[in-house]
Design an enzyme around this catalytic site. Sequence first.
Site, short mmCIF file in Angstrom:
data_model
loop_
_atom_site.label_atom_id
_atom_site.label_comp_id
_atom_site.label_asym_id
_atom_site.label_seq_id
_atom_site.Cartn_x
_atom_site.Cartn_y
_atom_site.Cartn_z
N TYR D 13 -8.67 -21.12 -8.02
CA TYR D 13 -9.72 -20.44 -8.77
C TYR D 13 -10.95 -21.31 -9.01
O TYR D 13 -12.08 -20.85 -8.88
CB TYR D 13 -9.18 -19.91 -10.10
CG TYR D 13 -8.19 -18.78 -9.93
CD1 TYR D 13 -8.27 -17.89 -8.86
CD2 TYR D 13 -7.17 -18.58 -10.85
CE1 TYR D 13 -7.37 -16.85 -8.70
CE2 TYR D 13 -6.26 -17.54 -10.71
CZ TYR D 13 -6.36 -16.68 -9.64
OH TYR D 13 -5.47 -15.65 -9.49
N CYS D 146 -11.25 -27.83 -19.56
CA CYS D 146 -12.04 -26.69 -20.02
C CYS D 146 -12.00 -26.53 -21.53
O CYS D 146 -13.02 -26.29 -22.18
CB CYS D 146 -11.61 -25.42 -19.31
SG CYS D 146 -9.85 -25.05 -19.40
#
Lengths: 347, 347, 347, 347
Positions: D13, D146
């Site tokens: 991804y 993240c």
Amino acid sequence: MSVRVAVLGAAGYTGGEVLRLLLAHPAVEVVQATSGQFAGKRLDFPHPHLRGMGTLRYTPHDALESCDVLVSCLPQGELLQRWQKVSLLAERVVDLSADFRLDAAGHARWYGKHPRPDGVPAFVYGLPEWMGEALTNARHVAIPGCMAHAGLLALLPLLHSGLARPDVLVVDAKTGSSGGGSTPDRSSHHPERANALRCYKPVGHRHTGELEGVVEHVTGQKPTIHFSATAVPGVRGILATVHAFAARPVEEAEVVRAIATRYREKPFVRLLRPSASLSPFPEPGPLLGTNHCDLAVDVDAERGRIVVNAAIDNLVKGAAGTAVHALNLMLGRPETEGLGFRGLHPL
Amino acid sequence: MSVRVAVLGAAGYTGGEVLRLLLAHPAVEVVQATSGQFAGKRLDFPHPHLRGMGTLRYTPHDALESCDVLVSCLPQGELLQRWQKVSLLAERVVDLSADFRLDAAGHARWYGKHPRPDGVPAFVYGLPEWMGEALTNARHVAIPGCMAHAGLLALLPLLHSGLARPDVLVVDAKTGSSGGGSTPDRSSHHPERANALRCYKPVGHRHTGELEGVVEHVTGQKPTIHFSATAVPGVRGILATVHAFAARPVEEAEVVRAIATRYREKPFVRLLRPSASLSPFPEPGPLLGTNHCDLAVDVDAERGRIVVNAAIDNLVKGAAGTAVHALNLMLGRPETEGLGFRGLHPL
Amino acid sequence: MSVRVAVLGAAGYTGGEVLRLLLAHPAVEVVQATSGQFAGKRLDFPHPHLRGMGTLRYTPHDALESCDVLVSCLPQGELLQRWQKVSLLAERVVDLSADFRLDAAGHARWYGKHPRPDGVPAFVYGLPEWMGEALTNARHVAIPGCMAHAGLLALLPLLHSGLARPDVLVVDAKTGSSGGGSTPDRSSHHPERANALRCYKPVGHRHTGELEGVVEHVTGQKPTIHFSATAVPGVRGILATVHAFAARPVEEAEVVRAIATRYREKPFVRLLRPSASLSPFPEPGPLLGTNHCDLAVDVDAERGRIVVNAAIDNLVKGAAGTAVHALNLMLGRPETEGLGFRGLHPL
Amino acid sequence: MSVRVAVLGAAGYTGGEVLRLLLAHPAVEVVQATSGQFAGKRLDFPHPHLRGMGTLRYTPHDALESCDVLVSCLPQGELLQRWQKVSLLAERVVDLSADFRLDAAGHARWYGKHPRPDGVPAFVYGLPEWMGEALTNARHVAIPGCMAHAGLLALLPLLHSGLARPDVLVVDAKTGSSGGGSTPDRSSHHPERANALRCYKPVGHRHTGELEGVVEHVTGQKPTIHFSATAVPGVRGILATVHAFAARPVEEAEVVRAIATRYREKPFVRLLRPSASLSPFPEPGPLLGTNHCDLAVDVDAERGRIVVNAAIDNLVKGAAGTAVHALNLMLGRPETEGLGFRGLHPL
């Protein structure tokens, strides 16, 4: 012989769940259900899950007649307004709004310029796991706010046992959309809400007052509770994450023991053991429709933090289910009567 | 005295729902549940909604012992492989896979090179609303495929009454992800599936054979059924939209009457009347966990089209609930026994 | 020099997407945007994705001044009401409502008692892949309805090539919630809509008239189109499944060829080849925000059915993107100018 | 002349988002992309949003050739293993894994028995808003985790300004499923993940080390950070809620000023003003696909708590977008080049 129960304000989401539970309750007869908007319609008109559960129709709020127990699902402020008239109609009252949760001073502080007037009786706070005895003898019960409820089930054993410091407690609650009720507005409009992940009340949420008040009432300690509420995708369910700090060095096992002991006899609170399940975390999914609260404990011994996660269905354990639980206690019925549904998975 | 039931392949999603229903069924005792992967673990290990429902543990498939009724939730092909051994262990067998739904020729056509061998008994097709009598006397029952089931409940009254042409029938089925089972793969990986809206089987779906075969068996007419399956977001639920064409000019009321009459005595099929509800359309939401099928009829008289929508919970009415329904019929119990849950809303 | 564009009714969802595309369009200057509700507020007030895109503010609808091109996102009926005044202000008009899609008779038939009055010019139907030439010279363009648009891109090559019978065409469209606009009501209330799977318009949808009219206009054949619309979970995206029937025995390859040939030069329509991708099915997910339409073809030769699935983002290819596409054609700009975004995955 | 960039591990991804951004970047040419699983396939084979973006095909990891900049999206541990060989192939390396985020001691502490070996250069921590100068001159950059990234953008201005106590900082992060990568497992299986609301890492998350390390590096203060990660429904997006405690009595306006000042010149960080929008809360929705981080501040002066919420797209600002941002800084390009997409709403 059945207890005759009326449900006031029964057309909203908590009303629908109260009806679902009471219409199937072996000791109860629902004799009346009121709705401003749907008077004359059958109970299932706004509640598709009640199809086939009888032919009773809504009456207007003002047509309420006398009954054994009144369960009110009216929005905040409305039962208070009707109190003088309504209180004459029923021996016992269970209210699901915030109208009677706080004492008069607390109410004035958090719910503004319409404080509880004099002459209103003290309601017992309907948290069965901690107020059991008082509920057994209660005539008036105020059901906890849904996020406060999840938070308290996690907080209270930590404070009651003295394991956590009362002066810094963070409660970070995540909630689905149904807690906002059945009236549409922009923030609940599907395109705006479907993928929402927003901390809509970082500070100043009214449940802060409820949390601090109840903790003080139960434990005798005056806590400082830092509450935030975050909207997450999904319709039903609350996960309350409590970040607490150890009052002295503790191991995880000691905290687990304290909580497990406290809830051992409580049929609706479960402390999950990680090794017992492929789904070891408390989460609302498998609890939807049930009156259960799942808890888990984690301790960061190095940093002195205790995390307790509590998951519930906001409309059941956080509202309608606890109303029925309280009703059972008030009426001397088995605690779990009418609350036997055990959930679905996957969902 | 309770009927002793064993569940074969009980760790998947339909197995979990079969267990949920049977563990609470007043006439049944679950004596054994098998799992290849979880042998030795408690039933709730892969099924969080079964927490607290007893202490039974999975045994390996090969440890299956004799019982009154065997309910098999094994994946397609596996019961057929074990048939010789397994069929000796139980007087009655209810199978939820496709192994025994079609006759030998149909099976060879749609399920390929392992056709049903000789010596395998004919199973009764477990569609209670249409095969009721045969089920009452059945020893072996094959539960319908979930999408075929929804489609048949919509199709059959149209064809049985002669209102629809049998030669052009379009069944456009929409389904959640749980029908694909509990084994992860890329197409069920959450980031790939969460917002999926994909017609993953526009033609050639195996339920085509099941639909055509059962329609012919029940109505004597050889139909042409055009079936497509579309994955939609969501975990549970099927909506089957049947586009049929009127055999002669018809009014909506006539079609409504034909369907209503057909299902009048059937406790789990409901024809919705638009004026009776704020939620007038069949949709799976309020049916989740229940054994209901909701139907609605719409007619475009100008163009001669009849649309019937059918909504079910694929894991209950489309699988586990019908297995219990069939069991009730086979055992001479009340049809609705153990299937009383009426759903949640909103969800 | 930039083309001066005003956007009428710019505070809704299609308005927000029109603004997003035009504010970044190299050949366009947005000179005005109107809103009844938000006059005086900055463009990003109701549109969080426009933060930082300039400081323009909404004016009231009535403050509209003259410009080169007017793009109207007003709700159905409102541009028609204002036509006399508004049409004097701009040389060119692109309308995204249904006000000018049908001829006067069709409009009266499907949109009721306020038919298009005399003196209103014929608008070119803004389907660029099929009306390209006419759009190049158009002064007035009516952007297709979002579901009709997806349906037509699937239907037209089948009928144009003579491969499908025109007399039985089923269009089963699935749609997210954003097509319903930005005004909250009960059916769009998140708890009611989040897990919806409901065929809310099985027959009688207004797009039927648009579909039949445009097919006849383009192909010269008078078709019978059976249209149904189903609400599925999710905010953006449409999947239109067209079930057509072969006019003569056909192989899949022949149908693929006919469609591929037709759209070879069209930058926004893609015919997916199953072997080229792990995601071989048309689905809106990876198209969100883009002006693409993905198509796939499947043929059941045995039963004579041709299925074409078409996926689009209803707010872009189904509305704002096509408006910009039409604008590019009208202004002699490159077709893809301002429409270069290629989508996100996973989403 | 374009900078020649190779992407290692490009089929997952973050790889897909790196490719999306770089293939459209005006100063970059993607010369190679590697994949173990999809070698030989076109870039869009696992990435449907890259359809039409050229004809490059994946090569095996071992076929990597020399280039100007290497961007690695390999899973944790794999670049470290290949370091000796790979580091010879490119002058500059941007790594998106955790392999080079921590110093050797930190790495050994949080990532276990394979600590960073000797001879591995110090990577600059790729947090552009706080390490800008160092990034301009960097040859090796480690992109932040993240959730750490969102947390740091909220934490750092509070600590840098001295407004918050460093000794009790709670970071409660909520995340979608895409952060878990593209490999299916049970916890990411759609029926298990779709409605998940589970605090899957209440204590002991590896980002704790990254948060504490970077805060100490940037502010010189040794903080105690209490980090928890909760999975919420949805695919993309992170909301990090920072609960901090005021070092002295503060008003909200003062905190707002400190944060606003700090980020005034930073193009990708925005401090939301509640009155400027109908959507006043930071939430990932309108940020998806963009490189923005939205922040908001709330202060409970009575209890001394400061709450900062930070929302990002985990795959862009939390991964691929920051990689491109860092690349721009390293190459002396405009900061926002190739990062102009401004998001969609509703979504």
